[in-house]
Design an enzyme around this catalytic site. Structure first.
Site, mmCIF file in Angstrom:
data_model
loop_
_atom_site.group_PDB
_atom_site.id
_atom_site.type_symbol
_atom_site.label_atom_id
_atom_site.label_comp_id
_atom_site.label_asym_id
_atom_site.label_seq_id
_atom_site.Cartn_x
_atom_site.Cartn_y
_atom_site.Cartn_z
ATOM 1 N N HIS A 31 -29.264 132.757 -1.052
ATOM 2 C CA HIS A 31 -29.512 131.999 0.176
ATOM 3 C C HIS A 31 -28.899 132.769 1.345
ATOM 4 O O HIS A 31 -27.676 132.848 1.477
ATOM 5 C CB HIS A 31 -28.900 130.608 0.064
ATOM 6 C CG HIS A 31 -29.268 129.703 1.199
ATOM 7 N ND1 HIS A 31 -30.515 129.113 1.303
ATOM 8 C CD2 HIS A 31 -28.568 129.292 2.275
ATOM 9 C CE1 HIS A 31 -30.555 128.371 2.397
ATOM 10 N NE2 HIS A 31 -29.378 128.464 3.004
ATOM 11 N N ASP A 33 -28.654 132.946 5.280
ATOM 12 C CA ASP A 33 -28.883 132.240 6.538
ATOM 13 C C ASP A 33 -29.038 133.217 7.693
ATOM 14 O O ASP A 33 -28.176 134.070 7.917
ATOM 15 C CB ASP A 33 -27.726 131.288 6.838
ATOM 16 C CG ASP A 33 -27.734 130.065 5.938
ATOM 17 O OD1 ASP A 33 -28.782 129.412 5.856
ATOM 18 O OD2 ASP A 33 -26.696 129.762 5.314
ATOM 19 N N ASP A 146 -32.566 123.837 2.094
ATOM 20 C CA ASP A 146 -31.327 123.669 2.856
ATOM 21 C C ASP A 146 -31.547 123.026 4.215
ATOM 22 O O ASP A 146 -30.610 122.941 5.003
ATOM 23 C CB ASP A 146 -30.625 125.022 3.035
ATOM 24 C CG ASP A 146 -29.160 124.865 3.418
ATOM 25 O OD1 ASP A 146 -28.553 123.850 3.027
ATOM 26 O OD2 ASP A 146 -28.628 125.745 4.119
ATOM 27 N N HIS A 405 -32.743 126.728 10.089
ATOM 28 C CA HIS A 405 -32.048 125.446 9.966
ATOM 29 C C HIS A 405 -30.577 125.510 10.362
ATOM 30 O O HIS A 405 -29.925 124.463 10.439
ATOM 31 C CB HIS A 405 -32.189 124.899 8.539
ATOM 32 C CG HIS A 405 -31.666 125.812 7.476
ATOM 33 N ND1 HIS A 405 -32.440 126.786 6.896
ATOM 34 C CD2 HIS A 405 -30.454 125.903 6.886
ATOM 35 C CE1 HIS A 405 -31.730 127.441 6.000
ATOM 36 N NE2 HIS A 405 -30.515 126.931 5.974
#
Length: 942
Positions: A31, A33, A146, A405
């Site tokens: 993951h 970001d 997420d 996000h």
């Protein structure tokens, strides 16, 4: 499991083991970001590069390993700036073999609460374009694991884009518990109330463990800003050894058996990874290989059989079971609460300034792309097309990445915020230069030009004729405004609401669709008695002294009113607050009071739940944020403006809050209908005191029973009935991306917004919008000590539902895409084109909005098979370049409140559809998407 043969054997065993055996599909992922705790550059330097490099190296050596890649921004940066020619060949081979799979495929994993559907389409298209032009593939499955809550717009969009499965994770903790107990973690989601079964998608909810697999990663945390020189990372998990493998196996099998009863089938999706994982892929896989091999040798002992898989492999196996699945309607999963006291509704308004900038950048991109597409087909004397596309692409990238996000939500560090703001501003500056260059040689012939004035080019990016008031700033009070033919234009001058030394010039303009108008603005020097020059009229200003907050019965006895052809607004001279609004069509008078209020936030975790970038927590109701209100009424022939100044204390010199409310007088008939039926309100909020959350509350006498309607991403409305929770205030807040309303049987009050906010109805007949937040609480080293003054715009519509429903949709789009003003100073050497080129207006029916008109820069062949062959030829030649080029044209129907996007396309795509891939359309069966006859890459959404 050291070979492809072993992997295939295990896949065969999945179908031959006893029913009691749980089949575990281990899906490796990382993951990453795009802007959270660290900038894109910092993250790339610290771990992103090593993630992709080490994963590709490991998968090339070990044929049984799998990996999924989600966001394209980081991968594109690695592909374009780091990957060697050898690594690119390896990636292509892994993709062709299906062992490296791209899922979701957008530029980022977008937020689902505060992003607009147009921007979701943009960022998804950006990522898909790269994948299609580079590998000739299109993602089949989503991975929205997420985002802080799940919108019903996203599954609709993904179904329209040809996705076959949708994966989400963050939904209310108590709802997820219930769904686990009832085995409802997989369902078919019909996200659109109007499309229903036409566009549905199989949806899988990750269980309470989410997308992480704690205790089973062995490279631990990346080190910032640089990886360790010796490759030794701190806090590394104890490797799997002969002495501890039984304990590891017990822990993992227990974890799997706990999950199994929550799903209908014995096939368990087990995401393996977490934030910033797999930067040392060989260590990760070596430990898991040993552990999985041990468990698979003792299937009878553990009741578990494990295999590496991609999402495609998992969903194909799941599909073969044909288990019945429930159907879910258009309801969303918002808001999201991770526990009883942590409702993730604060991010709806966190970093409000960034939210506004992102939406303005999106609107400018929309205008720039439509202008470029319309007017750059013919040769241009002053503009290079390649440079123009470069400016558009820069802004496309910036707008796409900020939909992440952790970005648009405001849930990031100040340095990351500076990065987003800088990239958006740079991109906007480039597109403004592009638009100015496009019209540079198109100025009209005009005599009598002299220094000291301006030429304003006003471009309408909508495919309707728009009548509106445009505000300019001038430094002279006597002004003449003429159009391209030299005719006078209705205009009004008034004292500036922002700067005392200049003036606001309000110009009434009517502009055909996708066209622009020229206006010459000059200081008026007419002699006394000269009637040949028409000057802009000067507005009159009435001053009202400050009034304190009052609660006695005399309030409302002394009223002053302002009006246009649609509304009369009554103001109480004893309080300087709005008292009521009379709406002409229904002949109804609605009591309406508006004021600024604040929630006081707890910033100390020792004192209970805190408010932070993500979470809004308040144990007390909002209180008035002011002691006195000052007011001015500026009345002119075109516009009447109510200026209200809210002072925190009696002795404050400057107001903490300001609102400017406008009623315009447009031309009669359809051209002025939208202009007349709105009260435009601009806000100035801040700086706030520490640990304050500011709202704008509208209280009415409508009998609403605390039922609120708010939009999903500007796409469809959701009914929000008030729910009683332990955390009542926060859990009854909802995202307002573009619109919200309250209503009773006779009237509806609508608020339209140019950016995302939080919205709630805490009382009967009330609607409050959270505009700004300033907090000191720390959440994962992220603070929201935002001392800025935010500028927001809301439009208020009031009337019967039949009126506001018809006008609300178009007004919302008109607010999102207001005309773009390009200013150029007049000079003796100004280039004036003697024969301005003719513009042919684009006019669609009132119920249709042109959603996309752009040339995104794709280079592709409409024949998919031929495109892939060409791609392989180019790749074989070693250039590494693969691309598509074309345009896209899309529109959506504005005829109802839950409208669905429609798309028309010529030589390009909106969101290209996956060819001949299975898709869930009913609980028990798949069907195949077939491309449109004659053009397999054109997506028609009907």
């Amino acid at each position: 499991m050291g070979s492809v043969l072993t992997q295939l054997l295990l896949l065969w065993l999945l179908g031959t083991q006893p029913e009691a055996t749980i089949r575990v599909f281990v899906v490796p992922h990382s993951h990453l970001d795009v802007g959270w705790l660290h900038t894109v550059q910092g993250s790339t330097q610290a771990y992103v590069t090593t993630v992709y490099t080490s994963v590709v190296e490991d998968l090339t050596r070990n044929k049984q390993h799998r990996f999924i890649i989600v966001d394209q921004e980081f991968f594109r940066l690695w592909w374009d700036g780091v990957a060697s020619a050898k690594q690119k060949v390896q990636v292509r081979q892994l993709v062709d073999q299906g062992r490296l799979e791209f899922v979701l495929g957008g530029q980022v994993m977008h937020d689902e609460a505060v992003t607009h559907v147009d921007d979701q389409i943009l960022q998804l298209t950006e990522g898909h374009r790269f994948l299609y032009e580079t590998f000739g593939i299109r993602p089949q499955f989503s991975w929205q694991v997420d985002s802080f809550g799940a919108s019903a717009t996203t599954p609709t969009l993904f179904a329209l884009a040809g996705f076959n499965g949708h994966i989400i994770s963050r939904i209310d903790y108590d709802l997820k518990e219930t769904m686990q107990q009832d085995q409802e973690m997989q369902f078919v989601w019909r996200g659109s109330r109007s499309l229903l079964a036409q566009q549905e998608i199989f949806t899988h909810v990750l269980d309470e463990n989410g997308y992480c697999s704690k205790g089973f990663y062995w490279n631990e945390k990346a080190v910032f800003p640089d990886p360790p020189w010796d490759g030794m990372y701190p806090n590394q998990t104890v490797p799997v050894t002969l002495s501890n493998i039984q304990r590891y196996a017990n822990t993992l099998s227990y974890n799997v058996r706990k999950r199994a009863p929550w799903f209908l089938t014995p096939h368990i999706l087990w995401p393996w990874g977490c934030d910033r994982q797999f930067f040392n892929a060989s260590v990760q896989f070596a430990n898991m290989d040993y552990l999985m091999g041990y468990i698979n040798k003792h299937v009878s002992q553990f009741g578990v059989l494990m295999v590496y898989a991609t999402l495609s492999e998992y969903f194909q196996t799941l599909h073969s079971e044909h288990e019945p699945v429930q159907v879910r309607d258009h309801r969303d999963f918002l808001p999201y609460s991770s526990d009883m006291f942590h409702s993730w509704t604060g991010f709806y308004a966190s970093r409000s300034g960034l939210k506004g900038l992102a939406r303005r950048a999106s609107a400018l991109l929309y205008a720039g792309e439509s202008m470029f597409t319309r007017f750059m087909l013919a040769p241009h004397r002053f503009l290079d097309r390649a440079w123009g596309l470069q400016q558009l692409q820069k802004l496309r990238w910036a707008v796409s990445e900020v939909q992440h996000h952790e970005a648009i939500t405001g849930a990031h560090t100040p340095k990351v915020s500076d990065m987003f703001v800088g990239r958006l501003n740079n991109g906007m500056h480039g597109v403004q230069k592009l638009m100015s260059a496009i019209v540079q040689d198109r100025f009209p012939a005009h005599t009598g030009l002299e220094p000291g004035g301006y030429v304003a080019v006003i471009y309408n990016p909508l495919a309707w004729t728009v009548t509106t008031i445009v505000t300019l700033t001038v430094d002279f009070p006597k002004v003449s405004v003429t159009d391209e033919s030299g005719h006078p234009v209705p205009a009004q001058v008034q004292n500036s609401k922002e700067m005392p030394s200049v003036y606001d010039l309000l110009v009434l303009t009517t502009i055909p669709g996708l066209s622009y108008r020229y206006y010459v603005i000059k200081p008026s020097r007419r002699a006394k008695g000269d009637t040949q020059v028409t000057e802009a009229t000067m507005a009159n200003t009435k001053q009202f002294g400050r009034r304190p907050r009052r609660h006695d019965s005399s309030v409302g006895r002394r009223l002053v009113h302002v009006e246009n052809d649609c509304y009369s607004v009554f103001l109480d001279k004893d309080t300087n607050l709005m008292q009521s609004i009379w709406e002409r069509q229904s002949n109804q008078t609605i009591q309406v009071t508006q004021q600024f209020m604040e929630y006081e936030a707890n910033g100390d975790e020792d004192q209970g739940p805190i408010s932070d970038n993500y979470v809004f927590t308040s144990s007390e109701t909002a209180k008035p944020a002011w002691e006195t209100v000052g007011m001015e009424i500026v009345e002119g022939e075109l516009v009447t403006e109510i200026r209200q100044y809210f002072y925190r204390t009696v002795n404050d010199r400057d107001p903490t809050y300001t609102v400017y409310s406008r009623l315009a007088r447009g031309p009669p008939g359809a051209d002025g209908e939208l202009l007349c039926h709105r009260i435009e309100q601009e806000y100035r909020v801040g700086p706030l005191e520490l640990n304050r959350e500011a709202i704008w509350r509208t209280s009415t006498n409508l009998n609403t029973a605390r039922v609120l309607y708010s939009d999903n991403n500007g796409y469809q409305m959701q009914r929000r009935a008030y729910k009683h929770h332990e955390n009542n205030i926060a859990r009854n807040y909802y995202p307002m991306t573009q619109s919200a309303f309250i209503q009773d049987r006779q009237s509806r009050l609508v608020l339209l917004s140019e950016q995302a906010h939080g919205v709630s109805s805490q009382g009967n007949g009330q609607m409050e919008v959270m505009l700004h937040r300033r907090l000191w609480a720390l959440s994962v080293n992220v603070t929201l000590n935002d001392t800025s003054v935010v500028h927001s715009v809301l439009w208020l519509l009031l009337g019967p539902s039949t009126l506001t429903r018809d006008l609300g949709q178009r007004s919302g789009v008109a607010l999102q895409h207001r005309p773009v003003v390009l200013i150029r100073e007049l000079s003796e050497t100004a280039r004036i084109h003697p024969h301005p080129q003719h513009q042919e207006a684009v006019t669609l029916p009132p119920s249709i909005h042109l959603q996309i008109l752009s040339i995104p820069g794709w280079t592709y062949n409409s024949n998919h098979t031929k495109h892939v062959k060409n791609l392989r030829k180019v790749c074989a030649a070693g250039s590494g370049l693969c691309g598509v080029r074309g345009g896209a044209l899309a529109h959506r129907d504005l005829g109802c409140e839950h409208t669905a996007p429609l798309a028309l396309a010529n030589s390009g795509t909106w969101l290209p559809q996956r060819q001949f891939q299975p898709s869930f359309t009913a609980p028990r069966e798949f069907h195949h998407h077939h491309p449109s006859k004659g053009n397999p890459d054109v997506l028609h959404l009907l």
